[in-house]
Scaffold this motif. Structure first.
Motif, mmCIF file in Angstrom:
data_model
loop_
_atom_site.group_PDB
_atom_site.id
_atom_site.type_symbol
_atom_site.label_atom_id
_atom_site.label_comp_id
_atom_site.label_asym_id
_atom_site.label_seq_id
_atom_site.Cartn_x
_atom_site.Cartn_y
_atom_site.Cartn_z
ATOM 1 N N GLU A 109 8.305 6.955 1.694
ATOM 2 C CA GLU A 109 8.235 6.420 2.550
ATOM 3 C C GLU A 109 8.710 5.008 2.370
ATOM 4 N N PRO A 110 8.487 4.188 1.354
ATOM 5 C CA PRO A 110 8.858 3.371 0.947
ATOM 6 C C PRO A 110 10.598 2.430 0.821
ATOM 7 N N SER A 111 11.268 3.943 0.625
ATOM 8 C CA SER A 111 12.628 3.225 0.932
ATOM 9 C C SER A 111 13.328 3.304 2.528
ATOM 10 N N LEU A 165 0.325 -1.124 -0.279
ATOM 11 C CA LEU A 165 -0.051 -0.569 0.337
ATOM 12 C C LEU A 165 0.887 1.102 -0.063
ATOM 13 N N ILE A 166 1.647 1.799 1.154
ATOM 14 C CA ILE A 166 2.740 2.638 1.000
ATOM 15 C C ILE A 166 3.518 2.761 -0.537
ATOM 16 N N GLY A 167 4.105 1.549 -0.962
ATOM 17 C CA GLY A 167 5.182 1.357 -2.488
ATOM 18 C C GLY A 167 3.957 1.996 -3.491
ATOM 19 N N ALA A 168 3.141 1.814 -3.459
ATOM 20 C CA ALA A 168 2.019 2.444 -3.963
ATOM 21 C C ALA A 168 1.423 3.262 -4.187
ATOM 22 N N LEU A 191 8.795 -7.349 -1.240
ATOM 23 C CA LEU A 191 8.671 -5.855 -2.123
ATOM 24 C C LEU A 191 9.567 -4.787 -0.996
ATOM 25 N N PRO A 192 10.901 -4.809 0.369
ATOM 26 C CA PRO A 192 11.598 -4.228 0.390
ATOM 27 C C PRO A 192 12.305 -3.634 -0.453
#
Lengths: 263, 299
Positions: free
Chosen positions: A229-231, A221-224, B126-127
């Protein structure tokens, strides 16, 4: 060996660069949230996000449940195989390798078909039983690693002598398993447990398809939806994995002192 | 646990031995029950479903329906990415393992590489996708670096992280370490005496590798490559995090099918899963067979 060392150095250096650059890049990227300066703002946002805390907590809990069920399932089985049923060893080993052959996505597809709400055992019909199904799914995914770890641990100790000694002192089976065998394979168990934790904590496919609020779907969800924040999450995930592997090394070393065969 | 207790009705060892042949299997019953419920039966029902039509009658139609261009294309791209990342990963992994085991590098590099490989081989999903977006994405560090210092924008030259090569490069991050982890013990199995003996007999290093080392190593090399292939064939989270659903590999197609029946045919979905089991099953089977062969020399 008098051969030139230039080739090996080149191979090692190029490989090391390939592994280190993404980590540096991810870290650098995670600091870029505020325009024009480096800050830990992305980490502050992520760690302060109640959904982060809820999903991370949920996955941690699930990982612990997976470890407990996995240990209760694998230790008696591996012990029993070693002691009484060596003939069944190839069968059990084959079964424990199956989760490597059947991709997780296929396995969960099978769960959805077999345990849907109109089936004999409708495990997916309530959140509570779906949690249970997801935990069993994780136990299955961890089975190859857990069984391998415990089996190696058991081979390194003399199971038969220990059992007979305990029996002749009047110990019953629960005592033998929990007070004699389990402590002797403790370090192997911990290796299996930390590896299980590393697998379960970020698992995406099963959790997403069973629609559970785990850490993996949260990452997606965060990645999309977010940029930096994903990093920050990737760096956090990397450290969690690193911590698990580091702990395996620490406890593995303890075992090496006791029995040279254990790794 | 408790089952194991009940399976031993007589507390005395002699009493136990009398009925061990008939009751001993009860000790593994919980494990077998678990395996049937959560591993074997779910897979079995999928396989059955692949050979049924919507009304439950036996049919080969789902299997033949797999051979439509869009499904074949998604299998094919999956196979290509898995093969590319497995072969590249195997080659690079081999050279890295060789460098630390036989290359005469400082001794401390080896445990460092092994520990790091343990971490990196588990750093997937995902990471990992996020990490490579931050590295090779449009505003990633390496992309920005290349544009700034070399005036070279990979995206202007056809590179895209959300593509075949992008995914392959990303998969290498867990493929190479897995190769290193599995191959290092095999390289340790190459005895120093063999190299010395061949050099005393006048063999060049090339001849040593061609006639001694490679014939011993090839089952490990090939077997591990097959394992890497299966490893990336079943992967989904990394690809999903990287490309969303823009790259139509078979795991992403299956994911979409499970989510929303995009094929408009439940049973075709089961056949899709069956095809995946066959491919990962064959490559894993090859790995196990080759590993048994390679172990002859590693005792």
């Amino acid at each position: 060996m008098k051969t030139s060392k230039i080739g090996p150095w080149i191979a090692f250096t190029l490989g090391a660069l390939y592994f280190i650059i993404p980590l540096i890049a991810t870290f650098e990227f995670s600091l870029r949230l505020k325009r024009g300066e480096y800050s830990f703002e992305a980490y502050r946002i992520v760690l302060g996000d109640p959904r982060f805390q809820a999903t991370f907590g949920y996955s941690t809990l699930l990982a612990l449940a997976t470890i407990v069920i996995g240990v209760l399932l694998v230790v008696p089985t591996a012990y029993w195989i070693q002691l009484r049923l060596p003939k069944l060893r190839p069968v059990v080993e084959f079964i424990t390798l199956l989760p490597l052959v059947i991709p997780a996505i296929v396995l969960v597809f099978g769960y959805l078909k077999m345990y849907n709400s109109s089936s004999l055992l409708p495990l997916t019909s309530s959140p509570w039983s779906t949690n249970l199904l997801l935990t069993f799914g994780y136990v299955t995914l961890a089975l190859p690693y857990m069984y391998r770890a415990v089996d190696t641990g058991l081979r390194a100790i003399d199971v038969r002598t220990l059992t007979e000694a305990a029996e002749s002192l009047g110990a019953k089976w629960p005592t033998i398993l929990f007070k004699v065998i389990l402590p002797n394979v403790r370090s192997a168990l911990l290796s299996g447990a930390f590896l299980t934790f590393a697998i379960v904590i970020g698992e995406f496919t099963m959790a997403a398809l069973l629609d559970r609020p785990a850490f993996g779907p949260y990452l997606q969800l965060i990645g999309a939806n977010r940029a930096y924040e994903p990093s920050a999450l990737a760096i956090i995930a990397f450290f969690v994995t690193w911590a698990c592997m580091g702990l395996i090394q620490v406890f593995g070393r303890g075992a090496r002192g006791a029995s040279p065969e254990t790794r | 646990m408790t089952e194991a207790t009940h399976s031993a009705p007589a507390p005395s060892p002699s009493g136990f031995r009398l009925d061990r042949s008939s009751w001993a299997w009860v000790g593994v019953a919980p494990f077998l029950l678990f395996a049937v419920l959560f591993l074997i039966a779910p897979t079995f029902f999928l396989i059955i479903g692949a050979f049924q039509d919507a009304d439950g009658h036996f049919t080969f139609r789902n299997i033949s329906n797999l051979f439509q261009p869009s499904i074949i294309a998604s299998y094919w791209i999956s196979i290509q990415i898995s093969a590319a990342s497995a072969i590249t990963g195997a080659i690079i992994g081999f050279f890295m393992a060789y460098a630390v085991v036989l290359g005469g590098l400082p001794r401390w590099l080896r445990p460092t590489l092994m520990t790091f490989s343990g971490v990196a081989s588990n750093f997937a999903g995902l990471p990992l996708a996020f990490a490579f977006l931050a590295t090779l994405g449009r505003t990633g560090l390496v992309t920005v670096f290349l544009v700034k210092w070399f005036d070279f924008n990979p995206y202007a030259h056809g590179f895209n992280l959300l593509s075949f090569w992008g995914l392959t490069i990303t998969y290498l991050y867990f493929q190479i370490p897995l190769m290193v982890l599995i191959l290092t013990p095999a390289l340790d199995g190459l005895k120093k005496e063999w190299r010395e003996a061949s050099s005393i007999l006048g063999a060049s290093p090339w001849q040593y590798w061609r006639y001694v080392a490679l014939p011993i190593l090839w089952p490990s090399l090939l077997g591990t490559t097959l394992l890497l292939f299966a490893n990336s064939f079943g992967a989904i989270a990394t690809a999903y995090g990287l490309t969303g659903s823009s790259l139509n590999i078979v795991t992403i197609l299956l994911y979409a099918q499970i989510r929303g029946d995009v094929l408009h045919d439940q049973n075709l979905g089961y056949a899709l899963a069956l095809g995946m089991i066959l491919i990962t099953g064959l490559s894993n089977g090859g790995y196990i067979w080759l590993r048994a062969r390679s172990e002859r020399w590693l005792r």
